[in-house]
Design an enzyme around this catalytic site. Structure first.
Site: not given
Ligand code: NOJ
Ligand code: CA
Length: 553
Positions: A214, A263
């Site tokens: 993310d 790993e």
């Molecule tokens: C990207 C994610 O896809 C989204 O849903 C989220 O709100 C933001 N990152 C923050 O984590």
């Protein structure tokens, strides 16, 4: 309810499995609810493994299922190494991985390293320990400005609207690029780095095959003693010079993670969610780092031959340069579903922004041509599934689900809605629970109802309604994914020149993919038609239609 086609080989120890995989994104809270409490869960996923196998995907990616206060749909993680009790248990997670693996499906989980939940034990410790403490050094705390420190350390905007700094009772402020319940970690802190290595091993040891990272372009930040203003930051255009996003140092973290991935046998894979300019993307896809990165270019494009052609060519060139494979995606849990985006007039700009503006109008402005949107979405998907590289699909797109525009304010959940009154209605409309049956409470999602309201039209779009129905979107996806396994070949294509509103390419084994973006029917290439996104009257390819053709030998 499932197709009988078994397109899968048993999972092989193949370190390249990801390169041209079809990956299906599950948003766990909205997929299937096995214990009837209105929230999707791991047992629900387990119960639908036969459906996923029949669909013909190679892997699933699960959006966060970790303990969370749900300030941001689970992207506010309170414990990175557990399952939210409302979604299941670690034992059920193991059972789910085993069931998916037995069905030939790999498992990718979401890692959210930029920020935790404010309910994470570390953030609670940071609040309790006070200014200057090692506990606070795991996050980004600063004193405020002004004589009494009551002004924020900087005027930065958060991604969900409002200020990116929040004050705590002892007077200090912490940084959160997203919601205030999502404090940003301090990635200069070795404890933070060690803890994420531990998390990656924790899930890898449980058999997880890979990770979706993310906001992979956020983690490292250049924060000196005196912070720039938002206006100063906005004026920075030089690549790599932004203090908050896409800093070169972030790749040191991913080089470190690569050692962890390696790993395991086969090595764990990772795909970066990095909203960076196209030329900066290969860094995230490097084999010494995460190995693959999302390419959101098609997801931002109009249904337009020239835009698609340029995007496809540019990205194939980029992936050849990085050694990674290209990724393609039209829909995910953050954007208006593509069947709805393509129902809106072309605008030669970000179509996801256009979709958000349309949602803001309550789904009325401009008028959506629902039938055309679905027709184009089917054509676009069939084109994507013929491209070299890996394709990411979002749950429900195989049913042709539209974005749900009319969710009452009282039922909305997304912080983007609450923090941006009148500016953004947020992402709930693509997170509405899936319809499995024509009738029944929540259309078979679960007996406890759906946590976001489903429109009446979901019944006829349900899995039950489309299963075995010739020409249904579900059957189109099943047929395309099964054929894709048979036809998949080297990661290259060649363009076949022709009309400006038609894209036609061939893969090295004589697999032709041709999409008519225009309104008039056009001739098909010579050969056997293997699949088409619509009927082909008179043996011609009608507008907004894709066909796969095997060249005559
Ligand atoms: C990207 C994610 O896809 C989204 O849903 C989220 O709100 C933001 N990152 C923050 O984590
Ligand atoms: Ca449940």
């Amino acid at each position: 309810m499932t197709s009988n086609i078994d397109t899968h080989q048993p999972l092989a120890n193949d370190p390249t499995w990801w390169r041209q995989a079809a990956v299906y994104q599950i948003y766990p809270r909205s997929f299937a609810d096995a214990n009837d409490d209105g929230i999707g869960d791991l047992r629900g996923i387990i119960s639908r493994v036969p459906y996923l196998q029949g669909l013909g995907i190679d892997a699933v990616w699960l959006s966060p299922f970790y303990p969370s206060a749900l300030a941001d749909g689970g992207y506010d993680v309170a414990d990175y190494r557990d399952v939210d009790p409302r979604i299941g248990t670690l034992d059920e997670f193991d059972e789910m991985v085993a069931a998916l693996h037995a069905a030939g499906i790999r498992v990718i989980v979401d890692i959210v390293p930029n920020h935790s939940s404010d309910e994470h034990v570390w953030f609670q410790e940071a609040l309790a320990a006070g200014p200057g403490s090692p506990e606070r050094a795991r996050y980004i705390f600063r004193d405020g400005l002004g004589a009494d420190g009551s002004e924020p350390p900087a005027d930065w905007d958060s991604m969900f609207g409002g200020l990116a700094w929040t004050r705590v009772p002892d007077g200090q402020w912490y940084l959160h690029l997203f919601a205030k319940e999502q404090p940003d970690f301090n990635w200069d802190n070795e404890e933070v780095r060690a803890d994420f290595r531990k998390t990656l091993r924790f899930w890898s040891d449980r058999g997880v095959d890979g990770f979706r990272i993310d906001v992979a372009h956020a983690l490292t930040k250049e924060l000196g003693d005196s912070l720039p203003t938002q206006a100063e930051i906005d004026a920075i255009t030089e690549p790599g010079a932004h203090p908050l996003w896409d800093r070169d140092e972030v790749h040191e973290i991913y080089a470190d993670w690569r050692k962890v991935f390696d790993e395991y046998t086969p090595p764990r894979i990772a795909v970066a969610e990095a909203w960076v300019s196209t030329p900066r993307r290969p860094r995230y896809a490097s084999a010494d780092g995460l190995g693959q990165a999302f390419n959101f270019d098609l997801l931002e494009a109009d249904f337009d031959a020239e835009q698609f052609r340029t995007i496809i060519s540019d990205n194939l060139a980029l992936s050849a340069a990085s050694g990674s494979s290209t990724t393609w995606v039209f829909s995910n849990h953050d954007v208006v579903r593509h069947a709805t985006r393509y129902a809106l007039p072309a605008r030669n700009g970000s179509t996801t922004k256009q979709g958000r503006d349309w949602l803001l109008s309550g789904g009325t402005e401009p008028a959506a041509d629902v039938a055309l949107g679905l027709r184009r979405a089917r054509a676009a998907t069939l084109l994507m599934l013929g491209l070299p590289g890996s394709a990411y699909l979002y749950q429900g797109e195989e049913l042709g689900l539209p974005e749900v525009a009319d969710i009452p304010a009282a039922e909305r959940q997304d912080p983007a809605f609450f923090r941006n009154p009148g500016v953004d209605v947020g992402r709930d409309g693509c997170r509405v629970p899936l319809p499995w049956t024509r009738e029944g409470k929540s259309f078979g999602f679960g007996e406890g109802g759906a946590h976001l309201p489903q429109p009446a039209t979901f019944g006829e779009l349900s899995v039950e309604a489309q299963d075995g129905a010739p020409g249904s979107t579900l059957e189109l996806y099943r047929a395309a994914l099964a054929l894709r396994h048979e036809l998949q070949t080297d990661e290259t294509l060649e363009w076949v020149p022709g009309r400006a509103d038609v894209l036609h390419f061939t893969r090295p084994n004589g697999w032709h993919v041709v999409t008519n973006f225009g309104p008039d029917a056009v001739p098909l290439p010579d050969g056997e038609v293997l699949l088409a996104s619509e009927p082909l009257p008179g043996g011609l390819l009608p507008g907004s239609t894709t066909a796969w053709v095997r060249a005559a030998v």
